[in-house]
Design a protein around this motif. Structure first.
Motif, PDB file in Angstrom:
ATOM      1  N   VAL A 143       0.832  -1.206   0.000  1.00 15.82           N
ATOM      2  CA  VAL A 143       0.000   0.000   0.000  1.00 15.82           C
ATOM      3  C   VAL A 143       0.863   1.250   0.000  1.00 15.82           C
ATOM      4  CG1 VAL A 143      -1.632   1.349   1.390  1.00 15.82           C
ATOM      5  CG2 VAL A 143      -2.040  -1.083   1.000  1.00 15.82           C
ATOM      6  N   LEU A 144       1.924   1.263   0.808  1.00 14.13           N
ATOM      7  CA  LEU A 144       2.819   2.420   0.823  1.00 14.13           C
ATOM      8  C   LEU A 144       3.469   2.630  -0.545  1.00 14.13           C
ATOM      9  CD1 LEU A 144       4.519   2.006   4.318  1.00 14.13           C
ATOM     10  CD2 LEU A 144       3.005   3.873   3.609  1.00 14.13           C
ATOM     11  N   THR A 145       3.850   1.557  -1.187  1.00 20.18           N
ATOM     12  CA  THR A 145       4.432   1.656  -2.525  1.00 20.18           C
ATOM     13  C   THR A 145       3.415   2.196  -3.520  1.00 20.18           C
ATOM     14  OG1 THR A 145       5.968  -0.170  -2.081  1.00 20.18           O
ATOM     15  CG2 THR A 145       5.534   0.374  -4.390  1.00 20.18           C
ATOM     16  N   GLU A 146       2.185   1.718  -3.424  1.00 18.89           N
ATOM     17  CA  GLU A 146       1.124   2.203  -4.314  1.00 18.89           C
ATOM     18  C   GLU A 146       0.886   3.702  -4.117  1.00 18.89           C
ATOM     19  OE1 GLU A 146      -3.576   1.269  -5.399  1.00 18.89           O
ATOM     20  OE2 GLU A 146      -2.635   0.325  -3.654  1.00 18.89           O
ATOM     21  N   ILE A 147       0.895   4.137  -2.868  1.00 22.80           N
ATOM     22  CA  ILE A 147       0.717   5.564  -2.591  1.00 22.80           C
ATOM     23  C   ILE A 147       1.829   6.377  -3.244  1.00 22.80           C
ATOM     24  CG2 ILE A 147       0.825   7.308  -0.766  1.00 22.80           C
ATOM     25  CD1 ILE A 147      -0.669   5.305   1.038  1.00 22.80           C
ATOM     26  N   ARG A 148       3.071   5.937  -3.085  1.00 22.90           N
ATOM     27  CA  ARG A 148       4.199   6.693  -3.657  1.00 22.90           C
ATOM     28  C   ARG A 148       4.157   6.698  -5.171  1.00 22.90           C
ATOM     29  NH1 ARG A 148       8.702   5.342  -5.946  1.00 22.90           N
ATOM     30  NH2 ARG A 148       8.544   3.151  -5.318  1.00 22.90           N
ATOM     31  N   GLU A 149       3.879   5.572  -5.773  1.00 25.69           N
ATOM     32  CA  GLU A 149       3.956   5.457  -7.225  1.00 25.69           C
ATOM     33  C   GLU A 149       2.761   6.067  -7.951  1.00 25.69           C
ATOM     34  OE1 GLU A 149       6.634   1.355  -7.572  1.00 25.69           O
ATOM     35  OE2 GLU A 149       4.474   1.299  -7.992  1.00 25.69           O
TER      36      GLU A 149
ATOM     37  N   ARG B 298      13.692   3.193   8.085  1.00 27.60           N
ATOM     38  CA  ARG B 298      14.325   2.268   7.144  1.00 27.60           C
ATOM     39  C   ARG B 298      13.300   1.667   6.191  1.00 27.60           C
ATOM     40  NH1 ARG B 298      17.983   1.437  11.487  1.00 27.60           N
ATOM     41  NH2 ARG B 298      16.532   0.055  12.582  1.00 27.60           N
ATOM     42  N   GLN B 299      12.126   1.340   6.716  1.00 32.95           N
ATOM     43  CA  GLN B 299      11.072   0.783   5.866  1.00 32.95           C
ATOM     44  C   GLN B 299      10.663   1.781   4.784  1.00 32.95           C
ATOM     45  OE1 GLN B 299       6.648   0.361   6.968  1.00 32.95           O
ATOM     46  NE2 GLN B 299       7.474  -1.679   7.422  1.00 32.95           N
ATOM     47  N   LEU B 300      10.489   3.039   5.171  1.00 33.07           N
ATOM     48  CA  LEU B 300      10.126   4.058   4.199  1.00 33.07           C
ATOM     49  C   LEU B 300      11.201   4.209   3.122  1.00 33.07           C
ATOM     50  CD1 LEU B 300       8.682   6.744   6.643  1.00 33.07           C
ATOM     51  CD2 LEU B 300       7.390   5.540   4.862  1.00 33.07           C
ATOM     52  N   GLU B 301      12.458   4.207   3.534  1.00 34.55           N
ATOM     53  CA  GLU B 301      13.551   4.346   2.574  1.00 34.55           C
ATOM     54  C   GLU B 301      13.601   3.159   1.622  1.00 34.55           C
ATOM     55  OE1 GLU B 301      16.807   4.861   5.231  1.00 34.55           O
ATOM     56  OE2 GLU B 301      16.457   7.020   5.503  1.00 34.55           O
ATOM     57  N   GLN B 302      13.329   1.970   2.127  1.00 34.44           N
ATOM     58  CA  GLN B 302      13.291   0.786   1.262  1.00 34.44           C
ATOM     59  C   GLN B 302      12.195   0.890   0.207  1.00 34.44           C
ATOM     60  OE1 GLN B 302      12.745  -2.403   4.054  1.00 34.44           O
ATOM     61  NE2 GLN B 302      14.820  -2.222   4.908  1.00 34.44           N
ATOM     62  N   LEU B 303      11.149   1.624   0.512  1.00 39.59           N
ATOM     63  CA  LEU B 303      10.003   1.742  -0.386  1.00 39.59           C
ATOM     64  C   LEU B 303      10.044   3.006  -1.237  1.00 39.59           C
ATOM     65  CD1 LEU B 303       7.218   0.537   2.084  1.00 39.59           C
ATOM     66  CD2 LEU B 303       8.433  -0.797   0.348  1.00 39.59           C
ATOM     67  N   GLY B 304      11.167   3.728  -1.202  1.00 40.45           N
ATOM     68  CA  GLY B 304      11.324   4.879  -2.070  1.00 40.45           C
ATOM     69  C   GLY B 304      10.889   6.201  -1.483  1.00 40.45           C
TER      70      GLY B 304
ATOM     71  N   LEU C 117       3.284   7.389  16.982  1.00 32.23           N
ATOM     72  CA  LEU C 117       4.112   8.473  16.469  1.00 32.23           C
ATOM     73  C   LEU C 117       3.596   8.880  15.095  1.00 32.23           C
ATOM     74  CD1 LEU C 117       7.676   7.083  17.303  1.00 32.23           C
ATOM     75  CD2 LEU C 117       6.353   8.757  18.625  1.00 32.23           C
ATOM     76  N   TYR C 118       3.757  10.173  14.767  1.00 31.84           N
ATOM     77  CA  TYR C 118       3.390  10.674  13.451  1.00 31.84           C
ATOM     78  C   TYR C 118       4.646  10.830  12.589  1.00 31.84           C
ATOM     79  CZ  TYR C 118      -1.599  11.586  13.465  1.00 31.84           C
ATOM     80  OH  TYR C 118      -2.956  11.433  13.433  1.00 31.84           O
ATOM     81  N   TYR C 119       4.512  10.464  11.323  1.00 32.35           N
ATOM     82  CA  TYR C 119       5.606  10.539  10.365  1.00 32.35           C
ATOM     83  C   TYR C 119       5.184  11.381   9.166  1.00 32.35           C
ATOM     84  CZ  TYR C 119       7.526   6.579  12.963  1.00 32.35           C
ATOM     85  OH  TYR C 119       8.020   5.764  13.963  1.00 32.35           O
ATOM     86  N   VAL C 120       6.122  12.147   8.644  1.00 29.51           N
ATOM     87  CA  VAL C 120       5.928  12.886   7.393  1.00 29.51           C
ATOM     88  C   VAL C 120       7.029  12.443   6.442  1.00 29.51           C
ATOM     89  CG1 VAL C 120       5.784  15.148   6.284  1.00 29.51           C
ATOM     90  CG2 VAL C 120       4.994  14.860   8.644  1.00 29.51           C
ATOM     91  N   ALA C 121       6.640  12.018   5.254  1.00 30.79           N
ATOM     92  CA  ALA C 121       7.606  11.519   4.276  1.00 30.79           C
ATOM     93  C   ALA C 121       7.249  12.053   2.895  1.00 30.79           C
ATOM     94  CB  ALA C 121       7.630   9.995   4.265  1.00 30.79           C
ATOM     95  N   GLY C 122       8.234  12.046   2.023  1.00 30.54           N
ATOM     96  CA  GLY C 122       8.034  12.431   0.628  1.00 30.54           C
ATOM     97  C   GLY C 122       8.781  11.480  -0.277  1.00 30.54           C
ATOM     98  N   PRO C 123       8.526  11.547  -1.584  1.00 29.15           N
ATOM     99  CA  PRO C 123       9.276  10.703  -2.517  1.00 29.15           C
ATOM    100  C   PRO C 123      10.776  10.961  -2.391  1.00 29.15           C
ATOM    101  CG  PRO C 123       7.408  11.736  -3.618  1.00 29.15           C
ATOM    102  CD  PRO C 123       7.520  12.376  -2.270  1.00 29.15           C
ATOM    103  N   ALA C 124      11.568   9.920  -2.433  1.00 25.90           N
ATOM    104  CA  ALA C 124      13.009  10.063  -2.194  1.00 25.90           C
ATOM    105  C   ALA C 124      13.718  10.778  -3.320  1.00 25.90           C
ATOM    106  CB  ALA C 124      13.636   8.684  -1.990  1.00 25.90           C
TER     107      ALA C 124
END
Length: 247
Positions: free
Chosen positions: A95-101, A202-208, A233-240
């Motif tokens: 699901v995280l990969t689908e969101i990013r892509e 690390r999981q987020l980085e593995q998924l781009g 915890l809350y996380y904020v991430a963006g495409p790598a």
């Protein structure tokens, strides 16, 4: 939520909330977003939000099949209240990969919360928190202070908890970087995903993704090497592959 203020610019664009429920956050997003969208698996919640927030585009859909509901990319994908934690590790990563892509615009932000495994492991076992006779006295005191109807409901609830615990407790497991736990939510009726702060990065980085920041529920920053003390915890991430430095 502090992050709604910190990322006001992104939230003023095209935003979708996954698991919008009755619209506690969606009502705010409608006021600041150019276009606010909501998704929920419950038809009742969807209908309520459509009535309460007619300016929002609210649709019924499953978290595990976002592309069947969402169209285009968003400036913010919001997944609060630990909604991702109903997924197992494989589903979560997919699901995280689908969101990013497919659903996160270049320069967009994924904002989500997740159960903090460090908080769970720091809690004393129930047998240590209130021991033997003291625990029995405490339970008796609470029972005597209840009405007969409340006492009956309490007994029924404990029976459901024991049933659910027997049914789901055997499915708990711990892996190297996460755990799936049958916690007390909904009378032990669910399994939830737990992860530590650095493992989540690390999981987020593995998924781009690139992690931008992690914060406690009260807004306190949780940096690398720190585990945080809150239950979530809350996380904020963006495409790598974003150009330029991240804030």
């Amino acid at each position: 939520m502090l992050l709604l203020v910190r990322y006001r610019e992104q939230f003023s664009g095209r935003v979708v909330e996954i698991g919008c429920g009755a619209g506690r956050l969606l009502g705010y997003l409608v006021e600041i977003a150019e276009r606010a969208h909501g998704i929920d698996v419950s038809s009742t919640m969807v209908q309520y939000c459509r009535t309460a927030f007619p300016a929002a585009d609210v649709r019924q859909g499953d978290l595990r099949a976002l592309s069947g509901v969402l169209e285009g990319a968003f400036d913010v994908v919001l997944a609060s209240d630990n909604i991702l934690d109903i997924l197992d590790d494989g589903e979560r990563r997919r699901v995280l990969t689908e969101i990013r892509e497919r659903h996160l615009a270049p320069g967009g932000r994924l904002v989500f919360s997740t159960h903090n495994l460090a908080h769970l492991d720091a809690r004393p076992p129930a047998s240590e928190s209130v021991g033997g006779v003291a625990r029995a006295i405490d339970l008796l005191r609470k029972a005597l202070n209840r009405s007969p109807a409340a006492a009956v409901r309490g007994v029924a609830r404990r029976r459901r908890e024991r049933f659910n615990r027997r049914r789901l407790g055997r499915l708990e497991y711990r892996a190297g970087d996460h755990a799936v736990i049958n916690d007390e939510a909904h009378e032990y009726g669910l399994l939830h995903y737990y992860i530590r702060r650095d493992d989540q990065q690390r999981q987020l980085e593995q998924l781009g993704f690139a992690l931008i920041e992690c914060r406690e529920l009260d807004g306190t920053l949780v940096g690398p090497g720190r585990e945080g003390i809150g239950p979530s915890l809350y996380y904020v991430a963006g495409p790598a592959n974003l150009d330029g430095p991240m804030p």
